[in-house]
Design a protein around this motif. Sequence first.
Motif, PDB file in Angstrom:
ATOM      1  N   ILE A 175      67.250   8.656  78.781  1.00 48.78           N
ATOM      2  CA  ILE A 175      66.572   8.964  77.528  1.00 48.78           C
ATOM      3  C   ILE A 175      64.928   8.613  77.717  1.00 48.78           C
ATOM      4  O   ILE A 175      64.723   7.745  78.176  1.00 48.78           O
ATOM      5  N   SER A 176      64.183   9.736  77.322  1.00 54.29           N
ATOM      6  CA  SER A 176      62.695   9.369  77.550  1.00 54.29           C
ATOM      7  C   SER A 176      62.161   9.370  76.293  1.00 54.29           C
ATOM      8  O   SER A 176      60.692   9.449  76.148  1.00 54.29           O
ATOM      9  N   VAL A 177      62.693   9.386  75.002  1.00 53.40           N
ATOM     10  CA  VAL A 177      62.216   9.227  73.731  1.00 53.40           C
ATOM     11  C   VAL A 177      62.786   8.164  73.059  1.00 53.40           C
ATOM     12  O   VAL A 177      63.489   7.289  73.224  1.00 53.40           O
ATOM     13  N   SER A 178      62.173   7.738  71.764  1.00 51.16           N
ATOM     14  CA  SER A 178      62.608   6.510  71.067  1.00 51.16           C
ATOM     15  C   SER A 178      62.591   6.931  69.627  1.00 51.16           C
ATOM     16  O   SER A 178      62.040   8.049  69.101  1.00 51.16           O
ATOM     17  N   VAL A 179      63.317   6.143  68.644  1.00 53.32           N
ATOM     18  CA  VAL A 179      63.387   6.430  67.286  1.00 53.32           C
ATOM     19  C   VAL A 179      62.090   6.474  66.669  1.00 53.32           C
ATOM     20  O   VAL A 179      61.389   5.600  66.885  1.00 53.32           O
ATOM     21  N   GLY A 180      61.994   7.424  65.662  1.00 56.85           N
ATOM     22  CA  GLY A 180      60.778   7.641  64.939  1.00 56.85           C
ATOM     23  C   GLY A 180      59.637   8.231  65.800  1.00 56.85           C
ATOM     24  O   GLY A 180      58.522   8.809  65.201  1.00 56.85           O
ATOM     25  N   GLN A 181      59.927   8.678  66.973  1.00 60.56           N
ATOM     26  CA  GLN A 181      58.760   9.665  67.787  1.00 60.56           C
ATOM     27  C   GLN A 181      58.861  10.849  67.199  1.00 60.56           C
ATOM     28  O   GLN A 181      59.946  11.480  67.141  1.00 60.56           O
ATOM     29  N   LYS A 182      57.827  11.553  67.162  1.00 65.98           N
ATOM     30  CA  LYS A 182      57.734  13.136  66.890  1.00 65.98           C
ATOM     31  C   LYS A 182      57.755  13.768  68.249  1.00 65.98           C
ATOM     32  O   LYS A 182      57.129  13.520  69.264  1.00 65.98           O
ATOM     33  N   VAL A 183      58.456  14.823  68.072  1.00 67.56           N
ATOM     34  CA  VAL A 183      58.872  15.507  69.265  1.00 67.56           C
ATOM     35  C   VAL A 183      58.358  17.094  69.108  1.00 67.56           C
ATOM     36  O   VAL A 183      58.647  17.510  67.790  1.00 67.56           O
ATOM     37  N   GLY A 184      57.962  17.856  70.073  1.00 62.28           N
ATOM     38  CA  GLY A 184      57.623  19.380  69.900  1.00 62.28           C
ATOM     39  C   GLY A 184      58.930  19.886  70.460  1.00 62.28           C
ATOM     40  O   GLY A 184      59.409  19.464  71.286  1.00 62.28           O
ATOM     41  N   ARG A 188      67.821  19.529  85.557  1.00 57.14           N
ATOM     42  CA  ARG A 188      68.602  18.702  84.668  1.00 57.14           C
ATOM     43  C   ARG A 188      67.606  18.196  83.410  1.00 57.14           C
ATOM     44  O   ARG A 188      68.360  17.531  82.570  1.00 57.14           O
ATOM     45  N   GLY A 189      66.421  18.510  83.279  1.00 65.37           N
ATOM     46  CA  GLY A 189      65.609  18.045  82.189  1.00 65.37           C
ATOM     47  C   GLY A 189      66.193  18.658  80.775  1.00 65.37           C
ATOM     48  O   GLY A 189      66.675  19.984  80.905  1.00 65.37           O
ATOM     49  N   ILE A 190      66.247  17.884  79.914  1.00 67.16           N
ATOM     50  CA  ILE A 190      66.669  18.274  78.366  1.00 67.16           C
ATOM     51  C   ILE A 190      65.318  18.371  77.328  1.00 67.16           C
ATOM     52  O   ILE A 190      64.580  17.589  77.660  1.00 67.16           O
ATOM     53  N   MET A 191      65.406  19.504  76.753  1.00 69.73           N
ATOM     54  CA  MET A 191      64.153  19.824  75.879  1.00 69.73           C
ATOM     55  C   MET A 191      64.638  19.769  74.582  1.00 69.73           C
ATOM     56  O   MET A 191      65.740  20.427  74.137  1.00 69.73           O
ATOM     57  N   ALA A 192      63.727  19.298  73.542  1.00 70.68           N
ATOM     58  CA  ALA A 192      64.133  19.357  72.307  1.00 70.68           C
ATOM     59  C   ALA A 192      64.193  20.958  71.823  1.00 70.68           C
ATOM     60  O   ALA A 192      63.077  21.784  72.119  1.00 70.68           O
ATOM     61  N   ALA A 193      65.308  21.517  70.880  1.00 73.22           N
ATOM     62  CA  ALA A 193      65.409  22.700  70.730  1.00 73.22           C
ATOM     63  C   ALA A 193      64.330  23.059  69.432  1.00 73.22           C
ATOM     64  O   ALA A 193      64.039  24.343  69.389  1.00 73.22           O
ATOM     65  N   ASP A 194      63.741  22.134  68.777  1.00 73.69           N
ATOM     66  CA  ASP A 194      62.697  22.443  67.713  1.00 73.69           C
ATOM     67  C   ASP A 194      61.910  21.201  67.503  1.00 73.69           C
ATOM     68  O   ASP A 194      62.493  20.205  67.914  1.00 73.69           O
ATOM     69  N   SER A 195      60.926  21.283  66.894  1.00 72.09           N
ATOM     70  CA  SER A 195      60.257  20.232  66.534  1.00 72.09           C
ATOM     71  C   SER A 195      60.879  19.207  65.470  1.00 72.09           C
ATOM     72  O   SER A 195      61.604  19.742  64.600  1.00 72.09           O
ATOM     73  N   GLY A 196      60.345  18.117  65.656  1.00 72.82           N
ATOM     74  CA  GLY A 196      61.096  16.910  64.530  1.00 72.82           C
ATOM     75  C   GLY A 196      60.690  15.726  64.946  1.00 72.82           C
ATOM     76  O   GLY A 196      59.772  15.527  65.712  1.00 72.82           O
ATOM     77  N   ILE A 225      69.643  12.026  68.599  1.00 72.22           N
ATOM     78  CA  ILE A 225      69.614  13.021  67.431  1.00 72.22           C
ATOM     79  C   ILE A 225      68.243  13.188  67.074  1.00 72.22           C
ATOM     80  O   ILE A 225      67.476  12.316  66.845  1.00 72.22           O
ATOM     81  N   ILE A 226      67.834  14.385  66.861  1.00 71.47           N
ATOM     82  CA  ILE A 226      66.615  14.873  66.333  1.00 71.47           C
ATOM     83  C   ILE A 226      66.577  15.403  64.747  1.00 71.47           C
ATOM     84  O   ILE A 226      67.473  16.338  64.503  1.00 71.47           O
ATOM     85  N   ASN A 227      65.975  14.870  63.826  1.00 73.57           N
ATOM     86  CA  ASN A 227      66.109  15.458  62.430  1.00 73.57           C
ATOM     87  C   ASN A 227      64.863  16.182  62.308  1.00 73.57           C
ATOM     88  O   ASN A 227      63.552  15.785  62.753  1.00 73.57           O
ATOM     89  N   HIS A 228      65.009  17.686  62.052  1.00 74.92           N
ATOM     90  CA  HIS A 228      63.903  18.589  62.032  1.00 74.92           C
ATOM     91  C   HIS A 228      63.164  18.780  60.805  1.00 74.92           C
ATOM     92  O   HIS A 228      62.234  19.523  60.420  1.00 74.92           O
ATOM     93  N   LYS A 229      63.661  17.988  59.558  1.00 76.22           N
ATOM     94  CA  LYS A 229      63.006  17.773  58.299  1.00 76.22           C
ATOM     95  C   LYS A 229      63.217  19.038  57.553  1.00 76.22           C
ATOM     96  O   LYS A 229      62.300  19.222  56.856  1.00 76.22           O
ATOM     97  N   ASN A 230      64.073  19.901  57.810  1.00 70.48           N
ATOM     98  CA  ASN A 230      64.387  21.316  57.084  1.00 70.48           C
ATOM     99  C   ASN A 230      65.673  21.550  56.986  1.00 70.48           C
ATOM    100  O   ASN A 230      66.085  22.753  56.821  1.00 70.48           O
ATOM    101  N   ALA A 263      54.319  18.809  65.225  1.00 67.06           N
ATOM    102  CA  ALA A 263      54.602  18.831  63.939  1.00 67.06           C
ATOM    103  C   ALA A 263      56.136  18.295  63.803  1.00 67.06           C
ATOM    104  O   ALA A 263      56.926  18.239  64.538  1.00 67.06           O
ATOM    105  N   SER A 264      56.144  17.499  62.743  1.00 72.55           N
ATOM    106  CA  SER A 264      57.416  16.692  62.396  1.00 72.55           C
ATOM    107  C   SER A 264      58.422  17.649  61.848  1.00 72.55           C
ATOM    108  O   SER A 264      59.597  17.312  61.511  1.00 72.55           O
ATOM    109  N   ARG A 265      57.982  18.910  61.298  1.00 75.70           N
ATOM    110  CA  ARG A 265      58.973  19.912  60.617  1.00 75.70           C
ATOM    111  C   ARG A 265      59.349  21.092  61.536  1.00 75.70           C
ATOM    112  O   ARG A 265      58.329  21.599  62.063  1.00 75.70           O
TER     113      ARG A 265
END
Length: 495
Positions: free
Chosen positions: A449-458, A408-416, A432-437, A369-371
């Motif tokens: 870093i293992s993600v890229s700009v514009g990628q949805k993360v859960g 040492r792995g880092i996880m997204a605190a919420d979807s976005g 920086i993750i934008n959670h759209k809320n 989910a992007s939100r």
Amino acid sequence: MSFYNKIWQGLTGSVARWGQSLWEFFLAHKKSSLISLVSVILLLVGGIFTYQYYSSNIHTVYHVKVDGKELGTVTDPAIVEEQLDEWVAEKKERYPNLNFSFEENIEFEAEDLYKGKADNKKVLALLEKEVEIYAEAVKLVINGEVIGYVDNEQTLNQILEQLKATYSGVSDKDVKLVQAAGKDSVTEGNSSPVEVLDTRIKDSIRTSIEKVSPDQVLSNDQLKEMLEKGGIEQKKHVVEPGDCLSCIADKYDMRTKDVIALNPGFTEDTVLQIGQEVIVSGYEPKVHVETVEKRIEEEEIDYEIETKKDDSLYAGERRVVQKGQEGKKLVTYQVTKENGVEVNREKLGEEIVSEPVTKIVAVGTKIVASRGSGRFQWPTHGGRVTSGYGQRWGRMHVGLDIAGVSNRGIMAADSGVVEFAGWKGGYGNCIIINHKNGYKTLYGHLSSISVSVGQKVGKGQAIGVMGSTGNSTGVHLHFEVIQNGSNINPLTVLR
């Protein structure tokens, strides 16, 4: 008979006839002829002494002729023969493996001369100029080209056999080819990794016996080097994967600039294409030894990769369920080589030593989910807050510093959706993750870093690894929560 001998025989014959007539006259007139008899006797005695003197001054000399050309006279033919033997012996001492002879025809003609004299020294000096001592050598012709001369056929055959042995030998590397697979892995009847089936010289070789100067005869080392190494000739090298100009130059014992000079249009920056022909120079052997071998080589069997869908993983995430492992096999080839370089390979059969293990990968299918939900999870695997939100060292610390983690792995605190991923000043590697809320979260000082700009993360998805990049005094995560553009204390929203 000499001119002087003829005159003497004439004189002595006349005297004898005259003496006989006088004797007969004396017998008829004994008394009146006594005086005449005494005179005859004196004359005969004088003639005998004259003949003895003449005979003692008659000398036999020998005219020496070389191919019909007279050089002079010697006192004895043995003088010439001994000198020729001495010259041959000198050559033989210098070149012990060669036989020597001369082609000139030498004749001797005897003559008796009154007070005749010979000049041995002069004749020998002239003889040295007229007679040439030749070596009897084997002329070697390969593929129509005269290679040179060797002392005998046996020497040539020994060197050719040495060359054949050089290229048909089994190396230590060959012997160890299958040791890693174990002795029991070698098929019965193929206990040796390399078996030489045939060795032959491909070239046309002809020989003949000729007489040459001994300086033209090659030594064993010279002949072997010429046959094995030959001369420098231009060749064409076909570019293979991994080739470069300097690599090709090294292979042919050349300098890079020399390869460039042989190839118009080439520069140091020329990019080579696989299959491209490059002109090089190298030694071209005069003898080409072809060997046919049966070889057993251990080879890896690539494992397959199997993927399985897993709805517990987010889409795009992958997890190895079972590691892959290469198998092993023993492959029998018939290999044809020319001077040790492989020119053809034919597969005869193979034996599996160990089967490969398939690699199984779980592929996530969970829709991200992007939100965000507004409920934030702890972004690390355990750990403790080493520096909280608030005033620190005279200024505001707008996040949490977390350290002492088990992983040492880092996880997204919420979807976005990832809004930023890269280097950000004092934050170092930052996400920086934008959670759209209305919420955003920031993760700083990451080692990767293992993600890229514009990628949805859960929520809970791995996004990077804790580190100490940027303005950091140790390995930790700097974590911020931004609500409607302003930082808030993360502890007020973390669950």
